[in-house]
Design a protein around this motif. Sequence first.
Motif, PDB file in Angstrom:
ATOM      1  N   ARG A 183      20.546 -30.466  35.177  1.00 53.55           N
ATOM      2  CA  ARG A 183      21.192 -30.679  36.404  1.00 53.55           C
ATOM      3  C   ARG A 183      19.927 -30.024  37.331  1.00 53.55           C
ATOM      4  NH1 ARG A 183      25.509 -28.208  36.565  1.00 53.55           N
ATOM      5  NH2 ARG A 183      26.680 -30.010  35.861  1.00 53.55           N
ATOM      6  N   ASP A 186      17.022 -32.210  37.699  1.00 54.37           N
ATOM      7  CA  ASP A 186      17.205 -33.313  38.396  1.00 54.37           C
ATOM      8  C   ASP A 186      17.351 -33.040  39.978  1.00 54.37           C
ATOM      9  OD1 ASP A 186      17.316 -34.736  35.954  1.00 54.37           O
ATOM     10  OD2 ASP A 186      19.578 -34.757  35.899  1.00 54.37           O
ATOM     11  N   LYS A 387      31.794 -36.813  38.720  1.00 50.90           N
ATOM     12  CA  LYS A 387      30.282 -37.225  38.526  1.00 50.90           C
ATOM     13  C   LYS A 387      29.986 -38.600  38.801  1.00 50.90           C
ATOM     14  CE  LYS A 387      26.342 -36.589  36.560  1.00 50.90           C
ATOM     15  NZ  LYS A 387      25.568 -37.771  36.827  1.00 50.90           N
ATOM     16  N   ASP A 388      30.947 -39.541  38.683  1.00 54.42           N
ATOM     17  CA  ASP A 388      30.752 -40.768  39.137  1.00 54.42           C
ATOM     18  C   ASP A 388      30.952 -41.172  40.553  1.00 54.42           C
ATOM     19  OD1 ASP A 388      30.579 -43.917  38.398  1.00 54.42           O
ATOM     20  OD2 ASP A 388      32.363 -44.027  39.478  1.00 54.42           O
ATOM     21  N   TYR A 390      29.880 -38.501  42.775  1.00 55.53           N
ATOM     22  CA  TYR A 390      28.839 -37.919  43.168  1.00 55.53           C
ATOM     23  C   TYR A 390      27.579 -38.824  43.101  1.00 55.53           C
ATOM     24  CZ  TYR A 390      25.146 -34.476  43.783  1.00 55.53           C
ATOM     25  OH  TYR A 390      23.938 -33.845  44.308  1.00 55.53           O
ATOM     26  N   ASP A 391      27.506 -39.431  41.989  1.00 52.82           N
ATOM     27  CA  ASP A 391      26.376 -40.552  42.076  1.00 52.82           C
ATOM     28  C   ASP A 391      26.476 -41.671  42.882  1.00 52.82           C
ATOM     29  OD1 ASP A 391      25.662 -38.926  39.685  1.00 52.82           O
ATOM     30  OD2 ASP A 391      26.358 -40.268  38.194  1.00 52.82           O
ATOM     31  N   ASN A 392      27.710 -42.150  43.367  1.00 55.75           N
ATOM     32  CA  ASN A 392      27.830 -42.905  44.433  1.00 55.75           C
ATOM     33  C   ASN A 392      27.808 -42.400  45.647  1.00 55.75           C
ATOM     34  OD1 ASN A 392      28.045 -45.640  42.732  1.00 55.75           O
ATOM     35  ND2 ASN A 392      29.219 -44.358  41.606  1.00 55.75           N
ATOM     36  N   THR A 397      28.065 -31.861  46.315  1.00 56.53           N
ATOM     37  CA  THR A 397      27.710 -30.845  45.045  1.00 56.53           C
ATOM     38  C   THR A 397      28.752 -29.975  44.725  1.00 56.53           C
ATOM     39  OG1 THR A 397      25.624 -31.175  45.886  1.00 56.53           O
ATOM     40  CG2 THR A 397      26.001 -29.505  44.441  1.00 56.53           C
ATOM     41  N   LEU A 400      31.032 -31.366  42.379  1.00 58.91           N
ATOM     42  CA  LEU A 400      30.771 -31.631  41.142  1.00 58.91           C
ATOM     43  C   LEU A 400      30.682 -30.361  40.270  1.00 58.91           C
ATOM     44  CD1 LEU A 400      29.160 -33.504  39.047  1.00 58.91           C
ATOM     45  CD2 LEU A 400      27.096 -32.910  40.323  1.00 58.91           C
TER      46      LEU A 400
END
Length: 442
Positions: A183, A186, A387-388, A390-392, A397, A400
């Motif tokens: 993480r 990234d 997580k899904d 957050y990715d969208n 943060t 997450l």
Amino acid sequence: MKTKSILAALLVLLSIKMAQAQESKSLSLEEVVKLALTTSDASKINGSQIDLAKNELTITKNMQYPDLNISGQYRYLTNADVKLQIPLNSSQGSEGSADQSSSSPNVNGLLFGAADISMPIFSGFKLKNSVSASENKLQASIFNAANDQEKLALQAIQIYLNLYKANATIDLVKDNLKSADQRVKDFTNMEENGLLARNDLLKAQLQQANIELSLANAKKNAQILNYNLNALLKLPEDTTINTDVSAITPIAATLPNISQRNDLQALNYQEEALQDQIKIAKGDYYPSLALVGGYVALDLNNALTVTNAMNIGVGLSYNVSSLFKTKAKVRLAENQLEEMSYRIDQATSQAKVNAQNALAEYNLALDTFEVYEVSEEQAVENYRIVKDKYDNGLSDTNDLLEADVQQLQTRINLAYAKADITQKYYELLSAEGVLTNQFSQN
């Protein structure tokens, strides 16, 4: 360059040797308990306590046998003046008697030997009751040692399960640290490309540091517990013990039975020994009677020789002061017996309370495990959803990272709950006094 190559090779060989020296040993919970009950210093002390009581019983029984004493002396005499009180020859006249009385044999040595035997016949039943008291003390020692073995087994179980918890924490935190490291990588790339605020990167880095600290603390705990377990089991200090815990099959909730508790049985035998002590104290009211006999031989050089002086008789003794002294001894023994009776009642009540508490703790551990199983599933699913989102771009943060912490904590809780079921089960057996029986049957 050649010197550096040689040093590097030596360092590699040294590291291989050190790795080989650190032996890794996989031990089940049953194996740990059996080792503790046979090889530990505490188990040997428990065995020596029984041997001590057996020897004390043997000494008490030996008091029933006769005492045989043999003694002999030789003494050199100087200028001994020996006068016989009986005439050597009754037919001699007065003149001859006067000559004998005026003369003295040359006596310069004394040889004396004796053998005495004493066989107790009656001593107010003190010998009989002393043997009975020693036998009861031996039984009490046996049950006390068994109770100490119960405590030793439970101690080994607790250390082993705590080590299991520490090792489980290490494995779970390591897996979580891998995710945290990835993480941070990234987020670092995203922050460098202007896709993420630096504050969010710092939050991820802070969580990474906290996980690393948790891992270091878990390793420290595992190292300490591993060392303690090695010391208890008399294993090499550098042995790494691999732990494994299988879930205990749930048992039906029944009323605990404390009738087999070794500590309570030991107290009962101690009470019987105190009853014998009262009888021993009362034995002072009676006289002591013994069969006595002996043999005496004497040689007074050039003057007197005595041989075959056999003797046999009966010896009687009685301490008159025991008429008023014994009463206090009897009263003291009776007070000790009364105190022991109160101790037995107190220990029995406390044992019942402990057994009930152990049963409640075990049932709670079963319920807790079921709750944590559901919680772990919920935390994993929650992290997946967050997580899904957050990715969208639908979650921040903080959400997450919080979901990740909850997922790790529920996994640790589940591992701990599994170990707690095992521990509470064996604590229940210990409260009933049948813990070591569980392992001797396997």
